[in-house]
Scaffold this active site. Structure first.
Site, PDB file in Angstrom:
ATOM      1  N   THR A  59      50.909  42.810 138.321  1.00 33.06           N
ATOM      2  CA  THR A  59      49.717  41.837 138.694  1.00 33.06           C
ATOM      3  C   THR A  59      49.902  40.750 140.427  1.00 33.06           C
ATOM      4  OG1 THR A  59      49.829  39.942 137.605  1.00 33.06           O
ATOM      5  CG2 THR A  59      48.925  41.640 136.782  1.00 33.06           C
ATOM      6  N   ASN A  61      49.939  37.546 141.373  1.00 33.97           N
ATOM      7  CA  ASN A  61      49.385  36.248 140.916  1.00 33.97           C
ATOM      8  C   ASN A  61      49.144  35.757 142.126  1.00 33.97           C
ATOM      9  OD1 ASN A  61      50.258  35.682 137.981  1.00 33.97           O
ATOM     10  ND2 ASN A  61      51.639  37.762 139.105  1.00 33.97           N
ATOM     11  N   GLU A 110      44.969  36.411 138.297  1.00 33.24           N
ATOM     12  CA  GLU A 110      46.039  37.889 138.161  1.00 33.24           C
ATOM     13  C   GLU A 110      45.294  38.603 138.326  1.00 33.24           C
ATOM     14  OE1 GLU A 110      48.794  37.873 135.083  1.00 33.24           O
ATOM     15  OE2 GLU A 110      49.167  35.645 135.033  1.00 33.24           O
TER      16      GLU A 110
END
Length: 182
Positions: A59, A61, A110
């Site tokens: 992901t 962030n 995310e």
């Protein structure tokens, strides 16, 4: 931006509990008030390192100070949309919330880009056009169940973003990639 679109779509589990139990009830009025699509712009920062290493689903962030308080009022859950990064547009699915399986206390954004990058992009600006809602956050009885749910969310996002109402945002001709953050 959103004046030409319909009210926020409610997809997936909609107003009920998420798969796996422990999900929160979703206030449909709160979702409609979001008036999606909405654009979030922030720098990619290091997270907990669980996406790539533990889940096999990396992901990006987002820096929550840059995202601002706007998402504090959003229902925690899984959303889908498009990301603009490195002069390209990518499909994405994102967790916006506290990730109950991991018992986080802070809300995070995310996005998982539906493209495999050969390298990290920490420190780069990412624009995330949030188009729709998939389901509420949920805690899961096992890590395998969580990964299975995320894989279902990814499949759902891929399909939803091919729908004409969202596919139009996959090109730069609407100018959202040059817009100022919401």
């Amino acid at each position: 931006m959103s004046s030409e679109t319909a009210p926020a779509p409610i997809y997936g589990e909609g107003g009920g509990k998420g798969d796996g139990g422990g999900g929160e009830e979703v206030d449909a009025a709160k979702l409609q008030a979001l008036d999606l699509p909405l654009l979030l712009t922030a720098t990619v920062v290091k997270g907990f390192g669980r996406g790539s290493k533990l889940l096999g689903i990396p992901t990006a962030n987002l820096d929550m100070e840059q995202v601002g308080a706007m998402v504090d009022y959003w229902p925690n859950g899984i959303y889908f949309g498009f990301v603009f990064l490195r002069d390209q547009i990518y499909k994405a699915v994102a967790s916006i919330g506290t990730n109950p399986y991991f018992k986080n206390s802070q809300k995070t954004v995310e996005p998982h880009l539906l493209y495999e990058f050969p390298d990290d992009f920490y420190g780069e600006e990412l624009k995330f056009l949030v188009c729709g809602y998939v389901r509420p956050e949920a805690s899961f009885p096992s890590l395998d169940e969580l990964v299975k749910a995320i894989r279902n969310d990814i499949a759902f996002a891929r399909a939803a973003l091919e729908e004409p109402e969202w596919k139009k945002f996959s090109s730069n001709n609407l100018g959202w990639t040059k817009s100022v953050a919401c």
